[in-house]
Design a protein around this motif. Sequence first.
Motif, short mmCIF file in Angstrom:
data_model
loop_
_atom_site.label_atom_id
_atom_site.label_comp_id
_atom_site.label_asym_id
_atom_site.label_seq_id
_atom_site.Cartn_x
_atom_site.Cartn_y
_atom_site.Cartn_z
N HIS A 181 8.01 8.15 39.11
CA HIS A 181 8.05 8.07 40.57
C HIS A 181 9.35 7.43 41.04
O HIS A 181 9.92 7.84 42.06
CB HIS A 181 6.85 7.26 41.08
N ALA A 182 9.81 6.42 40.31
CA ALA A 182 11.07 5.77 40.68
C ALA A 182 12.25 6.74 40.57
O ALA A 182 13.24 6.60 41.29
CB ALA A 182 11.31 4.54 39.79
N ALA A 183 12.14 7.75 39.70
CA ALA A 183 13.22 8.73 39.54
C ALA A 183 13.38 9.60 40.78
O ALA A 183 14.47 10.12 41.05
CB ALA A 183 12.96 9.61 38.31
N PHE A 184 12.30 9.78 41.55
CA PHE A 184 12.40 10.57 42.77
C PHE A 184 13.43 9.98 43.74
O PHE A 184 14.11 10.71 44.47
CB PHE A 184 11.05 10.62 43.50
N ARG A 225 21.61 11.65 43.36
CA ARG A 225 22.24 10.85 42.29
C ARG A 225 21.62 11.27 40.96
O ARG A 225 20.70 10.65 40.45
CB ARG A 225 22.02 9.36 42.56
N ARG A 226 22.16 12.33 40.43
CA ARG A 226 21.56 13.01 39.27
C ARG A 226 21.51 12.11 38.04
O ARG A 226 20.49 12.06 37.35
CB ARG A 226 22.35 14.28 38.97
N ASP A 227 22.61 11.41 37.74
CA ASP A 227 22.65 10.60 36.52
C ASP A 227 21.62 9.48 36.57
O ASP A 227 20.96 9.18 35.57
CB ASP A 227 24.05 10.01 36.32
N GLU A 228 21.48 8.84 37.73
CA GLU A 228 20.52 7.75 37.85
C GLU A 228 19.09 8.26 37.71
O GLU A 228 18.25 7.64 37.05
CB GLU A 228 20.70 7.05 39.18
N ALA A 229 18.82 9.41 38.32
CA ALA A 229 17.49 10.01 38.18
C ALA A 229 17.21 10.36 36.72
O ALA A 229 16.10 10.13 36.21
CB ALA A 229 17.38 11.25 39.06
N ALA A 230 18.20 10.92 36.04
CA ALA A 230 18.02 11.30 34.64
C ALA A 230 17.75 10.09 33.76
O ALA A 230 16.93 10.15 32.83
CB ALA A 230 19.25 12.05 34.15
N GLU A 231 18.42 8.98 34.07
CA GLU A 231 18.19 7.76 33.27
C GLU A 231 16.76 7.26 33.44
O GLU A 231 16.10 6.86 32.47
CB GLU A 231 19.19 6.68 33.68
N GLU A 256 13.82 2.32 50.00
CA GLU A 256 14.16 0.99 49.46
C GLU A 256 12.90 0.16 49.24
O GLU A 256 12.77 -0.54 48.23
CB GLU A 256 15.12 0.27 50.40
N ASP A 257 11.98 0.22 50.19
CA ASP A 257 10.72 -0.50 50.01
C ASP A 257 9.94 0.06 48.82
O ASP A 257 9.34 -0.68 48.04
CB ASP A 257 9.87 -0.41 51.28
N ALA A 258 9.95 1.40 48.68
CA ALA A 258 9.27 2.02 47.56
C ALA A 258 9.88 1.58 46.24
O ALA A 258 9.16 1.29 45.26
CB ALA A 258 9.33 3.54 47.68
N ASP A 259 11.21 1.49 46.19
CA ASP A 259 11.88 1.06 44.96
C ASP A 259 11.41 -0.32 44.54
O ASP A 259 11.11 -0.57 43.36
CB ASP A 259 13.39 1.05 45.20
#
Length: 386
Positions: free
Chosen positions: A186-189, A196-202, A158-161
């Motif tokens: 990096h945020a996709a990691f 959460r595949r869809d969010e990572a793909a976006e 969460e802090d990284a986000d």
Amino acid sequence: NMQISARQVRRWESASPPWPRADHQRLLVHVLQLPIEELGFTPPWEKGGDSGTSKSNPSKAAAPTQGTGAALPLPKANVAVQPPTVGADFAAINAALRRLYFSVQPAQLHPAVVEHTKLGTQLLAETTGVPRTILATALAESLLLVGRIEFFDLRQPEDADASYVRALQAAGEADDPLLGAAILAHAAFIPGWDGRRDEAAERMRAARTYARRGNPPAEFWAWLDAVEAECETRCGHPREALRIIDHAESVLSESTGQPAPDWFNWFSPISLAAFKGNTQLKAGQPAQAKNTLLGVLEAIGDTNAKQRTVILGDLAAVEVAQRNPEAACSYAEQALDQLAVTWYATGMDRIHDVRRALQPWADTECVRRLDDRLYGWQTTLSALQR
């Protein structure tokens, strides 16, 4: 459910309330129905006096990270107080911190880099023109490093986000699309490692869009493939990940030698091979994974302590898959030796995964010896403190 102590509430109700953490920001905005900038909290750069900064949030690049941690407003340029070299001077410190990342304990390096970003944010209010653009670029890089330490080393997603959102703001201020692409990847990691595949793909689509604007070298495109492949692996699609890695290898074979930015120091063909070995293991190909990972281990030698820990952990997992508990424990203990020198949360995660997989051999001498290492006084205390 999120719990907030009475002491925390009293701090928020004080005359100079501290800036809330990202998860608390989202809760406060939801409950009070006001932007975080209008709730009276004190941004880090205003501590100790009025800096003349603006409460507005003019980020040009935050939209693609919708759903990430709430961002801090960047200060507007008021007057050029600092000399024209301020951006280059700030960037020179970045270069040193970038090198230290691979050897300094994260608990020691993280606060130093955070303080560095606070300085850079403050200096933005005192810089205009080209020096401000240079400074904003360097600030984005520094905030990216903060996020990397928080995610990979300290396991604080969460802090990284939130750090990545601020980094993207600074990259937008500098209008640096390639740095923006690196931040978004990096945020996709974060969702990728959480399944959460869809969010990572976006986020990866956004990263590739920004990358096209930045005309990156082949190595950068290959790294984007590697990130996407790791997310696919973590989300349970290792076969698709291997297809993406094959594409990355083709991209690298066609490299024209175009130089990469100085800050792009976390990826190489060896890194791609490390991604591949882990993915082969997850795809049920332990023999191929072992060959790949042994080649990586030989290639990196002692040059990258953190990656070495991960490779040793993956080799231990390969031995478990091949039902060789003695060899698995040997690799795991070598990884613990390395972690005792340079801590890396991602590497320790690998070792804990291996120990869980070794449970069928829990009564053997080698596994008990590994348990003594994993749960010794100093190791246990260090894990709790981190």
